[in-house]
Design an enzyme around this catalytic site. Structure first.
Site, PDB file in Angstrom:
ATOM      1  N   LYS A 229       0.825  -1.220   0.000  1.00 46.66           N
ATOM      2  CA  LYS A 229       0.000   0.000   0.000  1.00 46.66           C
ATOM      3  C   LYS A 229       0.856   1.266   0.000  1.00 46.66           C
ATOM      4  O   LYS A 229       0.404   2.342  -0.408  1.00 46.66           O
ATOM      5  CB  LYS A 229      -0.921   0.009   1.215  1.00 46.66           C
ATOM      6  CG  LYS A 229      -2.000  -1.056   1.200  1.00 46.66           C
ATOM      7  CD  LYS A 229      -3.123  -0.704   0.259  1.00 46.66           C
ATOM      8  CE  LYS A 229      -4.306  -1.649   0.427  1.00 46.66           C
ATOM      9  NZ  LYS A 229      -5.432  -1.311  -0.455  1.00 46.66           N
TER      10      LYS A 229
ATOM     11  N   SER B 211       1.771  -9.703  -0.130  1.00 46.07           N
ATOM     12  CA  SER B 211       1.353  -8.296  -0.183  1.00 46.07           C
ATOM     13  C   SER B 211       1.553  -7.518   1.110  1.00 46.07           C
ATOM     14  O   SER B 211       1.590  -6.285   1.084  1.00 46.07           O
ATOM     15  CB  SER B 211      -0.116  -8.201  -0.616  1.00 46.07           C
ATOM     16  OG  SER B 211      -0.937  -8.961   0.245  1.00 46.07           O
TER      17      SER B 211
END
Length: 316
Positions: free
Chosen positions: A51, A301
């Site tokens: 992110k 991730s």
């Protein structure tokens, strides 16, 4: 629509801020899966997840456009990423979180220098409040995935992969709102369209799977997967058309398969990956993604795990 040029500009814009994350390998994993697996270690990114890329690109673009105040609505990785980059760039930020937000995550957001405001229990409560704060302070609200700058920033992962594993044959990516896989698709399908991109969702958070089946954005409610970063109710208005046009395949994984991947990564590779970050590997380990002896890059991730919850994530 985000294009390759947007992703390349994002890479230039964020290169002095983010980590170029490493590729990890495991001979045991290769033997177990029957593939040549390369793990893209985004859990080692600043703030602990991919992110950071989209948040950095969006905040820097906002500042270049004159914004001097940033908001986000997230108690998770997006909120932490926005808080981190805003703090690094010296721009005030307010992160709107739910009333029951995890205390450890709230403290992480505060530690990065952002103000935390609690509001309601759902995104329907938080997002309007974050938007209103941005408007009242001549700032910008940055959504977690459905934003061109965010999508382009996440796509920079693909540019690194093509440099690190130039002969990759398949890239396996977890899907929440679609910002990560949308950005990767925009880059990969422009540069090397022959590379297959496979998306992975939990069985109990299959909004993109259903949306692709029906051909229109389809919402789900009440998701309960341990992969909390993938608990979106529907794909984004910007991300869904990218997936509908370019995604090669989408597969679903069970909670047991996610736990098995989480435990393997912890025990065998000594990497602490959050369940959302282990979901793509779960598909590979279950034989649902990748073909025999293929070179497969799997996106890990994120790694922001509440340590007290680890026993809940272990395979029985």
């Amino acid at each position: 629509m985000v294009n390759l040029n947007d992703v390349k500009k994002a890479q230039e814009r964020i290169s002095d801020t983010i980590h170029k994350t490493p590729i990890l390998t495991s001979s045991l994993l290769n033997e177990r899966c029957g593939l040549r697996v390369y793990l893209k270690a985004e859990h080692l990114q600043k703030s602990g997840s991919f992110k950071m890329r989209g948040a950095t690109n969006a905040v820097k673009q906002a500042m270049a456009g004159g914004a001097r105040f940033i908001t986000a609505a997230s108690s998770g990785n997006h909120g932490q990423a926005v808080a981190y980059i805003a703090g690094q760039l010296g721009i005030p930020a307010v992160i709107v979180v739910p009333e029951d937000a995890n205390r450890a995550k709230v403290e992480a957001i505060r530690a990065y220098g952002a103000v935390v405001e609690h509001c309601g229990m759902t995104s329907a409560d938080r997002i309007p409040r974050a938007r209103q704060l941005a408007e009242d302070n001549h700032g910008l609200y940055i959504p977690p995935y459905d934003h061109p700058a965010v999508i382009a920033g996440q796509g920079t992962i693909a540019l690194e992969i093509l440099e690190q594993v130039p002969d990759v044959e398949v890239i396996v990516v977890p899907i929440g709102g679609g910002g990560l896989i949308g950005g990767i698709l925009c880059a990969v399908k422009s540069l090397k369209p022959e590379i297959r991109v496979v998306g992975v969702e939990p069985e109990t958070a299959n909004d993109t799977f259903l949306s692709l089946q029906k051909g229109v954005i389809t919402a789900i409610f009440g998701t309960s997967t341990i992969a909390d970063g993938l608990r979106t109710s529907q794909p984004g208005d910007l991300t869904f058309p990218i997936l509908r046009e370019h995604l090669d395949e989408l597969v679903l994984v069970s909670e047991a398969e996610i736990k098995e991947a989480f435990q393997f990564l912890l025990e065998r590779t000594k990497q602490l990956i959050e369940p959302s970050g282990a979901t793509a590997l779960a598909a590979v380990m279950a034989g649902k993604a990748g073909k025999a002896n293929e070179k497969a890059v799997v996106i890990l991730s994120g790694g922001n795990v509440d340590l007290h919850q680890i026993p809940c994530f272990l395979s029985s």
